[in-house]
Design a protein around this motif. Sequence first.
Motif, PDB file in Angstrom:
ATOM      1  N   ASP A   3      -6.060  -8.979  -5.949  1.00  0.00           N
ATOM      2  CA  ASP A   3      -6.516  -8.497  -7.261  1.00  0.00           C
ATOM      3  C   ASP A   3      -6.352  -6.990  -7.372  1.00  0.00           C
ATOM      4  O   ASP A   3      -5.942  -6.478  -8.420  1.00  0.00           O
ATOM      5  N   TYR A   4      -6.648  -6.278  -6.319  1.00  0.00           N
ATOM      6  CA  TYR A   4      -6.540  -4.816  -6.310  1.00  0.00           C
ATOM      7  C   TYR A   4      -5.106  -4.376  -6.622  1.00  0.00           C
ATOM      8  O   TYR A   4      -4.886  -3.442  -7.386  1.00  0.00           O
ATOM      9  N   PHE A   5      -4.141  -5.056  -6.026  1.00  0.00           N
ATOM     10  CA  PHE A   5      -2.733  -4.703  -6.220  1.00  0.00           C
ATOM     11  C   PHE A   5      -2.066  -5.487  -7.353  1.00  0.00           C
ATOM     12  O   PHE A   5      -0.876  -5.304  -7.609  1.00  0.00           O
ATOM     13  N   HIS A   6      -2.811  -6.358  -8.014  1.00  0.00           N
ATOM     14  CA  HIS A   6      -2.292  -7.175  -9.125  1.00  0.00           C
ATOM     15  C   HIS A   6      -1.083  -8.010  -8.692  1.00  0.00           C
ATOM     16  O   HIS A   6      -0.049  -8.038  -9.368  1.00  0.00           O
TER      17      HIS A   6
ATOM     18  N   GLU B 252     -11.764 -11.718   0.954  1.00  0.00           N
ATOM     19  CA  GLU B 252     -11.143 -10.393   1.092  1.00  0.00           C
ATOM     20  C   GLU B 252      -9.676 -10.443   0.675  1.00  0.00           C
ATOM     21  O   GLU B 252      -9.168  -9.516   0.036  1.00  0.00           O
TER      22      GLU B 252
ATOM     23  N   ARG C  35       0.831  -1.208   0.000  1.00  0.00           N
ATOM     24  CA  ARG C  35       0.000   0.000   0.000  1.00  0.00           C
ATOM     25  C   ARG C  35       0.863   1.255   0.000  1.00  0.00           C
ATOM     26  O   ARG C  35       0.639   2.180  -0.779  1.00  0.00           O
TER      27      ARG C  35
ATOM     28  N   LEU D 275      -7.807   2.857   0.193  1.00  0.00           N
ATOM     29  CA  LEU D 275      -7.894   1.414   0.010  1.00  0.00           C
ATOM     30  C   LEU D 275      -9.207   0.888   0.572  1.00  0.00           C
ATOM     31  O   LEU D 275      -9.895   0.100  -0.083  1.00  0.00           O
TER      32      LEU D 275
ATOM     33  N   ARG E 101      -9.554 -10.281  -3.004  1.00  0.00           N
ATOM     34  CA  ARG E 101      -9.871  -8.915  -3.460  1.00  0.00           C
ATOM     35  C   ARG E 101      -8.673  -7.989  -3.307  1.00  0.00           C
ATOM     36  O   ARG E 101      -8.384  -7.176  -4.190  1.00  0.00           O
ATOM     37  N   ILE E 102      -7.943  -8.118  -2.202  1.00  0.00           N
ATOM     38  CA  ILE E 102      -6.755  -7.287  -1.976  1.00  0.00           C
ATOM     39  C   ILE E 102      -5.675  -7.630  -2.991  1.00  0.00           C
ATOM     40  O   ILE E 102      -5.057  -6.741  -3.586  1.00  0.00           O
TER      41      ILE E 102
ATOM     42  N   LYS F 294       2.651   1.928  -3.295  1.00  0.00           N
ATOM     43  CA  LYS F 294       1.732   2.461  -4.314  1.00  0.00           C
ATOM     44  C   LYS F 294       1.187   3.838  -3.921  1.00  0.00           C
ATOM     45  O   LYS F 294       0.405   4.423  -4.655  1.00  0.00           O
TER      46      LYS F 294
ATOM     47  N   ASP G 289     -12.017   1.815  -1.748  1.00  0.00           N
ATOM     48  CA  ASP G 289     -11.970   1.035  -2.987  1.00  0.00           C
ATOM     49  C   ASP G 289     -12.401  -0.417  -2.771  1.00  0.00           C
ATOM     50  O   ASP G 289     -12.938  -1.050  -3.680  1.00  0.00           O
ATOM     51  N   LEU G 290     -12.138  -0.943  -1.578  1.00  0.00           N
ATOM     52  CA  LEU G 290     -12.503  -2.332  -1.267  1.00  0.00           C
ATOM     53  C   LEU G 290     -13.859  -2.440  -0.565  1.00  0.00           C
ATOM     54  O   LEU G 290     -14.259  -3.524  -0.154  1.00  0.00           O
TER      55      LEU G 290
END
Length: 68
Positions: free
Chosen positions: A48-51, A42, A7, A17, A45-46, A10, A20-21
């Motif tokens: 995926d969010y940060f790839h 979750e 986090r 964050l 999802r985290i 970025k 967004d989540l």
Amino acid sequence: MRLKEIRKAKKISQMKLAMDLNTNQNTISRYETGQREPSLTELIRIADYFHVSTDYLLERTDNPNILK
């Protein structure tokens, strides 16, 4: 878990964050301090969010790439 490290790298705030989540900032803070662990859903999802892969997020590997 590498959440705080990723986090900050970025330049994303806990609040951004969380928004967004679709969660709250306190939850993100607890994940980062280890006071709470995210559910499997979750966690995905985290990641995926940060790839990044879930293994990278969980510090099981130093390779952030998602293997196919």
